[in-house]
Scaffold this active site. Structure first.
Site, short mmCIF file in Angstrom:
data_model
loop_
_atom_site.label_atom_id
_atom_site.label_comp_id
_atom_site.label_asym_id
_atom_site.label_seq_id
_atom_site.Cartn_x
_atom_site.Cartn_y
_atom_site.Cartn_z
N SER A 64 112.09 -7.78 -26.03
CA SER A 64 111.78 -6.39 -26.35
C SER A 64 112.97 -5.48 -26.01
O SER A 64 114.09 -5.77 -26.43
CB SER A 64 110.51 -5.96 -25.62
OG SER A 64 110.03 -4.73 -26.12
N ASP A 74 105.22 -9.30 -35.67
CA ASP A 74 105.63 -8.17 -34.84
C ASP A 74 106.22 -7.08 -35.73
O ASP A 74 107.19 -7.32 -36.46
CB ASP A 74 106.68 -8.65 -33.83
CG ASP A 74 107.32 -7.51 -33.06
OD1 ASP A 74 106.71 -6.42 -32.97
OD2 ASP A 74 108.43 -7.71 -32.54
N HIS A 92 104.37 -9.31 -30.66
CA HIS A 92 105.34 -8.76 -29.72
C HIS A 92 104.75 -8.86 -28.31
O HIS A 92 103.84 -8.10 -27.97
CB HIS A 92 105.62 -7.29 -30.06
CG HIS A 92 106.75 -6.69 -29.34
ND1 HIS A 92 108.02 -6.64 -29.85
CD2 HIS A 92 106.85 -6.11 -28.11
CE1 HIS A 92 108.83 -6.04 -29.01
NE2 HIS A 92 108.13 -5.71 -27.93
#
Length: 467
Positions: free
Chosen positions: A172, A384, A440
């Site tokens: 991330s 994601d 994610h």
């Protein structure tokens, strides 16, 4: 009160420590692996005390790689990555009403193939703290330097790991930080600084790398996933010139198209497009093109669970309730050897840290690392929409690498686990992989496949092999 607190914290000034953790509340019996926690002070006066968790490899710790793991955010605790993604234990989500929450071993922990250090960074994240008020000011640049200093000091106190292959890893927002830390380590090695670190490469998952481009790719991704009509997508691309963030407020046609796009996507959970959107529980409106995960914040969810509802839709945030209960329990903090009083309340993601995102493009860090011969693994959950794989492929294209293995499936237990492509330049190798059906971030959704991926990559095997 603030002065008294800082004076209290100052009593720990300059004090690095490490403690072996043999058992944890919620886990039956002793831990069957080596687990350690501690603090390492960084900065001129060591005012920043970074808290870490270290889990030795369950295989051959004397030989296996050493991975430094950074959770994203910025401000999300290493404990979240440890418990919900790649660490050696996790919560038994089938037994949610036990107290303390029940811990079980994670059969797909990356400690099956490597030793791992999980660090609460930047300062103010998790259990990391500062002994001065000024010490809480941080930035992407400062965090990366703090982590470089952390690794130098950690290896000085753990010299038996100094020759293990070292990889800097995270996901991330840490897609910004990981290559910066790796670059600092590489520079330190070139300058002959002690200790020399056996850096071999880095891994980033679902990464932010080229911020505006990554976020812009959400619109293209939404179109490819049939969330937008071709007419709306083509109109927005034309009117906005492919830039959906830096929009001229006088461009009425672009703004009108973006309003329609946000309407189409307002109930989509961009962290995993197939799951319920829990942001609708929050009174704060959500917009597609701002820089955050797009899911409801934990505190919104926790407040929501206290309200009586007859029919509650399952939300991924439900899984995070256990970690709040567990990490804020005094017996747990005592077992982890937390310095009491340094952190008033543990939060999974601290959105109130004083942090400047002063770096929003790390493509050149990747370029420099690859030119120096380091290996890279970049992977993305293909469901994601926070940082879609389409945007990741775009910045990889800016590296001008040669493709040595075309786009092809990789499998686990005979099933397609994703798709991969391999790049080379004259001295290095970069592997990109999607993780089929993952959001994610990928290991939280598809842990078995992600363990197979990292096992093959660390062993220098193609992802398409059956190691």
């Amino acid at each position: 009160m603030l002065l008294l607190l800082l004076l209290f914290l100052g009593s720990f000034h300059g004090c690095s420590s490490q403690s072996i953790v043999r058992s944890l509340p919620g886990y039956d019996g002793d831990l069957p692996f080596y687990f350690e926690t501690g603090y390492i002070g960084v900065g001129e006066q060591e005012e920043v005390q970074l808290f870490y968790y270290f889990a030795a490899s369950e295989n051959r710790p004397e030989d296996d790689p050493l991975l430094l793991w950074l959770t994203g955010g910025p401000g999300c605790s290493a404990l979240s990555g440890l418990i919900y993604e790649v660490g050696p234990f996790t919560f038994d989500l089938k037994a949610p009403h036990t107290y303390p929450p029940k811990l079980v071993l994670n059969p797909y922990s990356w400690t099956k193939v490597s030793s791992m250090i999980f660090v609460d960074a930047p300062v103010g994240t998790g259990f990391s703290y500062s002994t001065t008020q000024q010490g809480y000011d941080s930035s992407a640049t400062k965090e990366s330097m703090d982590l470089y200093e952390f690794m130098r000091k950690w290896l000085q106190t753990h010299p038996k790991f100094s020759t293990n292959p070292l990889y800097i890893s995270g996901d991330s927002y840490s897609g910004i930080i990981v290559p910066m830390v790796a670059y600092h380590i590489s520079n330190g090695n070139m300058e002959g600084l002690f200790p020399r670190m056996n850096l071999q490469g880095y891994t980033v998952g679902n990464p932010m790398t080229l911020a505006d481009s990554d976020i812009n790719s959400r619109v293209e991704y939404a179109f490819y996933k049939s969330l937008l009509s071709i007419e709306l997508y083509e109109s927005a691309r034309h009117h906005c010139n492919g830039d959906y963030i830096n929009v001229n407020q006088g461009n009425a046609a672009c703004i009108d198209d973006l309003k329609l796009i946000n309407k189409c996507l307002e109930n989509i959970f961009i962290g995993m497009i197939l799951e319920p959107d829990c942001a609708t529980l929050s009174p704060e409106p959500r917009r597609l093109l701002r820089r955050e995960l797009g899911s409801s914040r934990d505190e919104d969810f926790l407040n929501f669970t206290l309200k009586p509802r007859d029919h509650i839709t399952w939300c991924r945030s439900y899984n995070y309730l256990a970690i709040y209960i567990w990490a804020n329990d005094e017996s747990v903090q005592d077992a982890l050897h937390i310095r009491m009083g340094t952190v008033p309340k543990w939060t999974r993601c601290n959105y109130s840290i004083s942090f400047s995102e002063n770096v929003n493009d790390t493509v050149d860090y990747h370029r420099q690392l690859l030119r120096r011969g380091y290996r890279g693994l970049v992977y993305s959950g293909d469901h994601d929409m926070v940082f879609p794989y389409l945007g990741t492929l775009k910045w990889i294209g800016l590296l001008n690498l040669s493709i040595t293995s075309e786009w092809q499936p990789w499998t686990v237990d005979g099933q397609v686990a994703g798709y991969t492509i391999k790049y080379n330049d004259t001295v290095s190798q970069l592997v990109f992989a999607t993780v089929l059906g993952a959001g994610h971030t990928a290991p939280e959704y598809n842990p078995k496949q992600c363990l197979a991926m990292i096992r093959r990559w660390l062993a220098h095997f193609p992802l398409t092999s059956h190691l």
